[in-house]
Design a protein around this motif. Sequence first.
Motif, PDB file in Angstrom:
ATOM      1  N   GLN A 250       0.824  -1.207   0.000  1.00 63.32           N
ATOM      2  CA  GLN A 250       0.000   0.000   0.000  1.00 63.32           C
ATOM      3  C   GLN A 250       0.865   1.266   0.000  1.00 63.32           C
ATOM      4  N   ARG A 251       1.964   1.220   0.757  1.00 60.76           N
ATOM      5  CA  ARG A 251       2.977   2.286   0.700  1.00 60.76           C
ATOM      6  C   ARG A 251       4.272   1.706   1.259  1.00 60.76           C
ATOM      7  N   ALA A 257       5.260  -0.333   7.127  1.00 62.75           N
ATOM      8  CA  ALA A 257       5.065  -1.375   6.110  1.00 62.75           C
ATOM      9  C   ALA A 257       5.775  -2.648   6.567  1.00 62.75           C
ATOM     10  N   ILE A 258       5.259  -3.803   6.184  1.00 58.74           N
ATOM     11  CA  ILE A 258       5.894  -5.047   6.607  1.00 58.74           C
ATOM     12  C   ILE A 258       7.111  -5.356   5.730  1.00 58.74           C
ATOM     13  N   SER A 280       3.893 -11.669  -5.975  1.00 53.69           N
ATOM     14  CA  SER A 280       4.567 -11.512  -7.266  1.00 53.69           C
ATOM     15  C   SER A 280       3.728 -10.703  -8.242  1.00 53.69           C
ATOM     16  N   ASN A 281       2.422 -10.897  -8.196  1.00 54.34           N
ATOM     17  CA  ASN A 281       1.526 -10.130  -9.068  1.00 54.34           C
ATOM     18  C   ASN A 281       1.563  -8.636  -8.751  1.00 54.34           C
ATOM     19  N   LYS A 282       1.988  -8.298  -7.533  1.00 59.11           N
ATOM     20  CA  LYS A 282       2.148  -6.896  -7.132  1.00 59.11           C
ATOM     21  C   LYS A 282       3.593  -6.427  -7.315  1.00 59.11           C
ATOM     22  N   ALA A 313      10.850  -0.829   0.260  1.00 57.25           N
ATOM     23  CA  ALA A 313      10.652  -0.991  -1.183  1.00 57.25           C
ATOM     24  C   ALA A 313       9.795  -2.235  -1.406  1.00 57.25           C
ATOM     25  N   LEU A 314       9.508  -2.532  -2.673  1.00 57.86           N
ATOM     26  CA  LEU A 314       8.698  -3.712  -2.988  1.00 57.86           C
ATOM     27  C   LEU A 314       9.552  -4.978  -2.901  1.00 57.86           C
TER      28      LEU A 314
END
Length: 415
Positions: A250-251, A257-258, A280-282, A313-314
């Motif tokens: 989400q951010r 964030a986790i 992975s889709n995100k 980061a992602l």
Amino acid sequence: MSEIQTKGKAAKQASLQMTRFSTLEKNKALLLISEQLVIDQDYIITENNQDLKSGKDIGLSESVLDRIMLNKKRIKDMALAIKQLMKLDDPVGHVLEEINKENGLKIVKKTVPIGVMGMIYEARPNVTVDAATLSIKTGNAVILRGSSTAAYSNQAIVKSIHKALEKSELPIDAVQLIEDTSRETAKELFHLKEYLDVLIPRGGKNLIDTVVKEATVPVIETGAGNCHIFIDESAAVEMSLSICINGKTQRPSVCNAIETILIHEKWFKQFGSKLLEALSNKEVEIYGDEQVCSVWENAQIATEEDWYTEYSALKVSIKVVKNVEEAIVHINKYGTKHSEAIITTKEEHAELFLTQVDAAAVYHNASTRFTDGFEFGYGAEIGISTQKLHARGPMGLKALTSSKYLIFGNGQVRN
């Protein structure tokens, strides 16, 4: 006299003046700041673009650039947040305790401003506004020391704040910005005990660790967020997917964030691939233990360093555990005492987790993204404290006050 000494002395003098202003006078100043930021938004954005260009030139990541970036919407949001701050109760002057002694002495304990607060922070120019306005609301003076990556933005914002304060009853010196962002000024700020009452670092783990280790001024630790979610054996599948995706994507750049997902081995065998696919889709990069890597070919093997890492980061690290006890041990070893969550239908497991995990905020069946002053109902916050003394968790207005004893007599002396 150095910039630090000069501005420290000015802030101290301003803090003594700030104690005499009413809530109405402080709120008038806040409204002027809110309006001035909007008036000056084009100038602020122009200066911010210089920071963004410099950041790109030196190779700052997209997540860091996003933290630095200001636009009209973000400035409008800052201005609206100041107006919301005005509506909050003034925490100064509240009677905490009153004692009437047999000898006629009356002892009153009241809330008072801390005095001079120091803020040392990275990247985010919105912290400049947050720290300045929260300090004003609580009758404090503040010395701001941002990073070089947002130097132009911070200077533009403080110029705007000073314009507003010139129109108010409050002293301009109540908000000071250290424009020299060298390491030398940071170190000098760490030892500014003559003028500084507390120092609050806000940024990454390295910054916070440095301030805690080197400062002789009292420090409140905030911000570093290596947060975890533990998915228990009984966790509902869709709830688990929803909370993990929200907590991570989400951010991803914020401290609540986790960064690590711990999964009960039985849940992982049944539903692990579904979670990995959803992440992975995100476009989340996965760093996993051997079990995770054995079922997901795109996962990279997690190192010991990954378990300690706040990615911002992602990216996420994932570990399979045998039970809730193993999850608790992992979190207490690698976590930063910020925000942790368990997803389970077993009340006894939830109770064990909530009791045994050492963190400022511990969740049952909810995203860690709620660790925030506004979400908790406190309004604006100066940061999220990960320590235990004075303040813990989201630090709202009350956390920026101290207390003072006022003793009233009519000639009493002690035998």
